[in-house]
Design a protein around this motif. Structure first.
Motif, mmCIF file in Angstrom:
data_model
loop_
_atom_site.group_PDB
_atom_site.id
_atom_site.type_symbol
_atom_site.label_atom_id
_atom_site.label_comp_id
_atom_site.label_asym_id
_atom_site.label_seq_id
_atom_site.Cartn_x
_atom_site.Cartn_y
_atom_site.Cartn_z
ATOM 1 N N PHE A 211 -8.482 -21.304 -16.179
ATOM 2 C CA PHE A 211 -8.986 -22.461 -15.429
ATOM 3 C C PHE A 211 -8.615 -23.765 -16.138
ATOM 4 N N LEU A 212 -8.615 -23.750 -17.460
ATOM 5 C CA LEU A 212 -8.212 -24.936 -18.224
ATOM 6 C C LEU A 212 -6.758 -25.289 -17.925
ATOM 7 N N VAL A 213 -5.905 -24.283 -17.817
ATOM 8 C CA VAL A 213 -4.493 -24.521 -17.495
ATOM 9 C C VAL A 213 -4.350 -25.050 -16.066
ATOM 10 N N VAL A 214 -5.026 -24.404 -15.129
ATOM 11 C CA VAL A 214 -4.903 -24.787 -13.709
ATOM 12 C C VAL A 214 -5.371 -26.222 -13.486
ATOM 13 N N PHE A 215 -6.571 -26.517 -13.950
ATOM 14 C CA PHE A 215 -7.103 -27.862 -13.735
ATOM 15 C C PHE A 215 -6.426 -28.873 -14.655
ATOM 16 N N GLY A 216 -5.840 -28.386 -15.752
ATOM 17 C CA GLY A 216 -5.043 -29.258 -16.604
ATOM 18 C C GLY A 216 -3.786 -29.739 -15.902
ATOM 19 N N ALA A 220 -3.140 -33.589 -15.054
ATOM 20 C CA ALA A 220 -1.973 -34.127 -15.774
ATOM 21 C C ALA A 220 -2.235 -34.314 -17.260
ATOM 22 N N VAL A 221 -2.772 -33.278 -17.921
ATOM 23 C CA VAL A 221 -2.927 -33.328 -19.368
ATOM 24 C C VAL A 221 -1.671 -32.800 -20.044
ATOM 25 N N PHE A 222 -1.532 -33.085 -21.337
ATOM 26 C CA PHE A 222 -0.410 -32.559 -22.105
ATOM 27 C C PHE A 222 -0.542 -31.036 -22.209
ATOM 28 N N PRO A 223 0.526 -30.271 -22.046
ATOM 29 C CA PRO A 223 1.913 -30.663 -21.743
ATOM 30 C C PRO A 223 2.262 -30.494 -20.264
ATOM 31 N N LEU A 224 1.268 -30.648 -19.390
ATOM 32 C CA LEU A 224 1.417 -30.310 -17.973
ATOM 33 C C LEU A 224 1.484 -31.554 -17.088
ATOM 34 N N GLY A 251 -8.998 -33.253 -10.693
ATOM 35 C CA GLY A 251 -8.788 -32.247 -11.726
ATOM 36 C C GLY A 251 -9.750 -32.413 -12.884
ATOM 37 N N VAL A 252 -9.987 -33.661 -13.301
ATOM 38 C CA VAL A 252 -10.953 -33.931 -14.375
ATOM 39 C C VAL A 252 -12.350 -33.491 -13.952
ATOM 40 N N TYR A 253 -12.724 -33.808 -12.709
ATOM 41 C CA TYR A 253 -14.022 -33.364 -12.194
ATOM 42 C C TYR A 253 -14.152 -31.847 -12.279
ATOM 43 N N ALA A 254 -13.100 -31.123 -11.868
ATOM 44 C CA ALA A 254 -13.149 -29.654 -11.888
ATOM 45 C C ALA A 254 -13.327 -29.142 -13.320
ATOM 46 N N LEU A 255 -12.651 -29.773 -14.285
ATOM 47 C CA LEU A 255 -12.836 -29.384 -15.687
ATOM 48 C C LEU A 255 -14.280 -29.610 -16.128
ATOM 49 N N LEU A 256 -14.820 -30.786 -15.816
ATOM 50 C CA LEU A 256 -16.205 -31.084 -16.189
ATOM 51 C C LEU A 256 -17.163 -30.100 -15.536
ATOM 52 N N ILE A 303 -1.907 -43.471 -16.655
ATOM 53 C CA ILE A 303 -2.802 -42.484 -16.033
ATOM 54 C C ILE A 303 -2.959 -41.298 -16.966
ATOM 55 N N ILE A 304 -1.833 -40.809 -17.474
ATOM 56 C CA ILE A 304 -1.848 -39.657 -18.383
ATOM 57 C C ILE A 304 -2.651 -39.984 -19.628
ATOM 58 N N SER A 305 -2.348 -41.119 -20.247
ATOM 59 C CA SER A 305 -3.021 -41.506 -21.478
ATOM 60 C C SER A 305 -4.532 -41.595 -21.301
ATOM 61 N N GLN A 306 -4.977 -42.211 -20.209
ATOM 62 C CA GLN A 306 -6.406 -42.414 -20.004
ATOM 63 C C GLN A 306 -7.134 -41.111 -19.668
ATOM 64 N N ILE A 307 -6.421 -40.156 -19.079
ATOM 65 C CA ILE A 307 -7.021 -38.833 -18.853
ATOM 66 C C ILE A 307 -7.451 -38.226 -20.186
ATOM 67 N N GLY A 308 -6.696 -38.516 -21.251
ATOM 68 C CA GLY A 308 -7.041 -38.001 -22.571
ATOM 69 C C GLY A 308 -8.433 -38.396 -23.015
ATOM 70 N N TYR A 309 -8.859 -39.629 -22.713
ATOM 71 C CA TYR A 309 -10.210 -40.067 -23.083
ATOM 72 C C TYR A 309 -11.277 -39.258 -22.339
ATOM 73 N N MET A 310 -11.018 -38.984 -21.058
ATOM 74 C CA MET A 310 -11.988 -38.224 -20.268
ATOM 75 C C MET A 310 -12.119 -36.802 -20.814
ATOM 76 N N VAL A 311 -10.974 -36.196 -21.135
ATOM 77 C CA VAL A 311 -10.990 -34.835 -21.671
ATOM 78 C C VAL A 311 -11.599 -34.821 -23.078
#
Length: 491
Positions: A211-216, A220-224, A251-256, A303-311
């Protein structure tokens, strides 16, 4: 049951069907599209009020006894995300009225409403299979919107976008099937209850990583992340605004959701993995942004960079860090959307988004320059803007967890973000004015100003906003209330 839970999904669906029937009547389409979006927005605000005042709201389609049947659930997390997504939808829609050509616009409206169905449904579903279904509704409409116009660059980006999302969707469906085979249920509240009681969690941990890979991929987290920058730079600006502000946040919501509700039993294993992903996502995204030479390219990598803060907030896995992640997410939805609108307005008045073709717009289009500074400084985390407070909460959570490495990375990335925002300012707004193709720009300002005002308000009203996200985080980290609300009346 509270029927208002269903409204943010059914209103855009009815709007989409009506817009298909009105194809060829552009003025009527605009009226219908605006009405559907604004009414859905009002419904989302009322839904959030209901959740804040009365607690978690549940809607069971067909009134089936839980955990059977389709269930929609609005807690503070999901209702807040619906409000923010529809806020951006309003701004993006009215900006599209002013910027889309006629041929694109006739197909844009029904597709946009179907996308709202998918996004709101993803936030509100209480069933992990229907999370897949709503994801697909969202993605199918986004495929069509991405290729709308049929330009060569759009079609090239569409192929990459479709290929990677088909892979992730197939993996998601397979993982959901394995989870159902193992636990015998797809209701997320029932899954949470059964997973917590499972004696052997080895296979569940494997599924959690999947699930981490799918929602990643979807966030759009590294390296995806490689599918994202090319896609968001070739589509019309109104569409890019909604894509850039909202889609990755689903995707971030689904991870949370899944890692605080279902796979929350072993943070000692998952948290270090998530923190490494968060740090690399921040660094790769901001370095990619500094290397770009056009406004939308810079914003897409951010967008990618800021996703890092959420994760990062999810990886730290405390009430404070989850509150910080949620605060930062809703801040970023608004600010990133505002910046994409500014990029679209710049392209409209100057005929280009390349920094080498721009200059002096602070003199020729001063209000656009002021709005850019507001959004850019907020994105970089400059006090007293909303981005500053979101980052402060995350940094405090990192220091409390004694995870100094991720704190240091986030500070350095924030400075590089400020550098790349100033790169846009210097290239597009500073210096001597260059020849512009269009002097009038007032019709582009309302949508941008709407989001900029919200950005400023989030900074000014930091304390009540943090109180909302803290209460949401406490609800997420203590999911018993969610489980009880959904399974009430079940066996």
């Amino acid at each position: 049951m509270n029927h208002v839970v269903f409204l943010p999904i059914v209103l855009p669906l009815v709007g989409a069907i009506a817009l298909l029937l009105a194809n060829g009547h552009l003025r009527l389409q605009r009226v219908l599209s605006a009405a559907a979006t604004l009414i859905a927005y009002e419904a989302s605000l009322y839904l959030f009020y209901e959740v804040w005042q009365r607690g978690i709201q549940v809607y069971r389609l067909g009134n089936w006894t839980p955990p059977f049947g389709i269930v929609l659930v609005a807690d503070l997390l999901s209702s807040l995300m619906v409000v923010m997504s529809l806020t951006v939808a309003v701004a993006a829609l009215f900006f599209s009225f002013a910027t889309l050509d006629v041929e694109r616009e006739r197909f844009f409206h029904p597709l946009f409403q179907f996308q709202l169905v998918g996004v709101s449904g993803s936030f509100l579903t209480g069933d992990i299979f229907n999370l897949f279904v709503f994801f697909e509704i969202m993605l199918i409409s986004s495929y069509s919107l991405l290729s709308l116009g049929g330009e060569r660059r759009q079609l090239e980006a569409s192929i990459k976008y479709i290929a990677i999302n088909l892979f992730s969707s197939t993996l998601l469906l397979s993982t959901v099937g394995l989870l159902y085979g193992l636990m015998g249920t797809l209701n997320m509240a029932d899954l949470a209850q059964k997973v917590s009681q499972a004696p052997d969690k080895g296979m569940l941990t494997v599924l959690g990583v999947l699930f981490l890979v799918v929602f990643g991929v979807k966030s759009a987290v590294f390296p995806l992340y490689f599918w994202l920058p090319g896609a968001y730079t070739v589509i019309p600006s109104g569409i890019a605004t909604y894509f850039g502000g909202v889609l990755t946040k689903v995707g971030v919501y689904a991870l949370l959701r899944v890692f605080t509700l279902i796979f929350n039993y072993d943070p000692g294993f998952t948290s270090p993995i998530i923190l490494v992903i968060a740090g690399l996502t921040m660094v790769v995204g901001v370095l990619g942004a500094t290397a770009q030479k056009d406004i939308r390219g810079i914003l897409s990598y951010h967008i990618i960079s800021q996703i890092g803060y959420m994760v990062m907030g999810l990886g730290l896995f405390s009430v404070l860090s989850i509150a910080g992640a949620l605060f930062f997410t809703i801040h970023n939805i608004i600010v990133k959307s505002c910046l994409f609108l500014i990029a679209g307005a710049t392209e409209k008045v100057a005929g280009s988004g390349e920094l080498k073709d721009l200059g002096g717009m602070a003199r020729t289009h001063p209000y656009l320059g002021v709005l850019f500074l507001v959004a850019a400084l907020s994105l970089a985390g400059f006090p007293p803007m909303s981005g500053f407070f979101g980052k402060v909460v995350l940094l405090k959570a990192g220091l409390e967890a004694q995870n100094y490495l991720i704190v240091g990375v986030s500070v350095v990335v924030s400075l590089l973000t400020l550098f790349s925002m100033m790169k846009i300012w210097r290239g597009a707004f500073w210096g001597e004015p260059k020849a512009l193709s269009e002097k009038s720009y007032w019709y582009l300002i309302p949508s941008v100003a709407f989001l900029a005002i919200i950005t400023v308000a989030m900074g000014v009203l930091f304390q009540p906003m943090l109180a909302i996200t803290m209460r949401a985080a406490e609800q997420m980290m203590n999911p018993d209330a969610y489980i009880r609300a959904v399974l009430a009346g079940g066996s």
